[in-house]
Scaffold this active site. Sequence first.
Site, short mmCIF file in Angstrom:
data_model
loop_
_atom_site.label_atom_id
_atom_site.label_comp_id
_atom_site.label_asym_id
_atom_site.label_seq_id
_atom_site.Cartn_x
_atom_site.Cartn_y
_atom_site.Cartn_z
N SER A 182 0.85 -1.20 0.00
CA SER A 182 0.00 0.00 0.00
C SER A 182 0.88 1.24 0.00
O SER A 182 1.65 1.48 0.94
CB SER A 182 -0.91 0.02 1.23
OG SER A 182 -1.44 1.32 1.41
N HIS A 226 -0.93 -1.28 -4.40
CA HIS A 226 -2.23 -0.95 -3.80
C HIS A 226 -2.32 0.56 -3.57
O HIS A 226 -1.47 1.16 -2.91
CB HIS A 226 -2.38 -1.71 -2.48
CG HIS A 226 -3.71 -1.58 -1.84
ND1 HIS A 226 -4.80 -2.38 -2.18
CD2 HIS A 226 -4.16 -0.76 -0.85
CE1 HIS A 226 -5.84 -2.05 -1.43
NE2 HIS A 226 -5.49 -1.07 -0.62
N ASP A 268 -4.71 3.63 -2.21
CA ASP A 268 -5.86 3.92 -1.36
C ASP A 268 -6.41 5.31 -1.67
O ASP A 268 -5.75 6.32 -1.40
CB ASP A 268 -5.44 3.83 0.11
CG ASP A 268 -5.16 2.39 0.52
OD1 ASP A 268 -6.10 1.58 0.44
OD2 ASP A 268 -4.01 2.09 0.89
N MET A 298 -9.24 7.99 -0.81
CA MET A 298 -10.20 8.35 0.25
C MET A 298 -10.72 9.75 0.01
O MET A 298 -9.96 10.64 -0.37
CB MET A 298 -9.52 8.28 1.62
CG MET A 298 -8.84 6.95 1.91
SD MET A 298 -8.17 6.91 3.58
CE MET A 298 -7.18 5.40 3.50
N HIS A 328 -8.05 0.93 -4.55
CA HIS A 328 -9.03 0.70 -3.49
C HIS A 328 -9.78 2.01 -3.23
O HIS A 328 -9.23 2.93 -2.62
CB HIS A 328 -8.28 0.21 -2.24
CG HIS A 328 -9.15 -0.04 -1.06
ND1 HIS A 328 -8.64 -0.24 0.20
CD2 HIS A 328 -10.50 -0.14 -0.93
CE1 HIS A 328 -9.63 -0.46 1.06
NE2 HIS A 328 -10.77 -0.38 0.39
N MET A 338 -12.22 4.18 -1.38
CA MET A 338 -12.99 4.37 -0.15
C MET A 338 -13.69 5.72 -0.30
O MET A 338 -13.31 6.72 0.31
CB MET A 338 -12.04 4.34 1.06
CG MET A 338 -11.56 2.93 1.37
SD MET A 338 -10.05 2.89 2.34
CE MET A 338 -8.85 3.06 1.03
N MET A 378 -11.77 -6.19 4.62
CA MET A 378 -11.01 -5.24 5.44
C MET A 378 -10.72 -5.86 6.80
O MET A 378 -11.64 -6.37 7.47
CB MET A 378 -11.80 -3.94 5.65
CG MET A 378 -11.90 -3.02 4.43
SD MET A 378 -10.34 -2.55 3.67
CE MET A 378 -9.47 -1.74 5.02
N ASP A 410 -6.71 -6.56 3.85
CA ASP A 410 -6.11 -5.21 3.89
C ASP A 410 -6.26 -4.64 5.29
O ASP A 410 -7.37 -4.44 5.77
CB ASP A 410 -6.85 -4.34 2.85
CG ASP A 410 -6.29 -2.94 2.76
OD1 ASP A 410 -5.24 -2.65 3.36
OD2 ASP A 410 -6.93 -2.12 2.04
C1 DX5 Z 1 -6.67 1.46 5.17
C2 DX5 Z 1 -6.15 1.15 3.80
C3 DX5 Z 1 -5.01 0.20 3.81
C4 DX5 Z 1 -3.80 0.68 4.56
C5 DX5 Z 1 -3.02 -0.54 5.00
O1 DX5 Z 1 -7.89 2.08 5.09
O2 DX5 Z 1 -7.17 0.56 3.00
O3 DX5 Z 1 -4.66 -0.19 2.49
O4 DX5 Z 1 -2.96 1.51 3.82
O5 DX5 Z 1 -1.95 -0.14 5.78
P1 DX5 Z 1 -1.22 -1.13 6.80
O6 DX5 Z 1 -0.70 -2.30 6.01
O7 DX5 Z 1 -0.16 -0.28 7.37
O8 DX5 Z 1 -2.25 -1.57 7.81
ZN ZN Z 2 -6.52 -0.33 1.06
#
Ligand code: DX5
Ligand code: ZN
Length: 216
Positions: free
Chosen positions: A8, A33, A35, A37, A66, A68, A137, A171
């Site tokens: 990520s 990956h 993220d 948001m 991903h 969100m 998740m 994740d």
């Molecule tokens: C959280 C994200 C993850 C996050 C994972 O909402 O979807 O992808 O970056 O980070 P680690 O591996 O540090 O838990």
């Molecule tokens: Zn993620």
Amino acid sequence: MDIKISPSMLASDFANLEAELKKCESAGADMIHLDVMDGCFVPNITIGAPVIKAMKKVCALPFDVHLMIENPLEYIDDFADAGADIITFHVESKSDTQKTIEKIKVCGCKASLSVKPDTDIKTVFPYAGSLSMVLVMTVEPGFGGQSFMRGMLPKIERLRAEFPEMDIEVDGGINTETIKECAAAGANVFVAGSAVFNSKSPAQTIALLKKNAGKI
Ligand code: DX5
Ligand code: ZN
């Protein structure tokens, strides 16, 4: 099932994204990956399609995006155009689930659906036939560096029992120890942010993650 490690980028140095992507490539990552948001679906704001598009120009690995965000359907074109290979969105989002899956596929990407910790895994079952992956998740989405929620393991087991051939991604809080439990439960795609980027040797960490997930 093929085991894949998807670092990520949320845990990477945002001032040096090209170098961080190259680090993942040379360390043996299978995907990247990303993220996304929006500050509404989760209480944090990260990056959007323009940044992903720039990153894609300097990285040959598949992009595992991903989302969100509250209204994923409105943004599928943008993320497909940015170079996403897999697009994951949340069953809890406001968009129509089936329409969003169809849109992702029409745009030439693989469709994946995610569930937050409080959501019953059965909510994804009706869509499984049109999905290439389900993301379970293992933390509350929004931030990297949180602790793995062991209570999510039964969801993974249930999903694997129901769909033996499907990619199951986990994740949140995945490290060289928690990956063992997730793999034993049936997951085969592993997101790891802090475990990879906070490590002195991302290559050794990725190798150990793969080994502990069952692949030598
Ligand atoms: C959280 C994200 C993850 C996050 C994972 O909402 O979807 O992808 O970056 O980070 P680690 O591996 O540090 O838990
Ligand atoms: Zn993620």
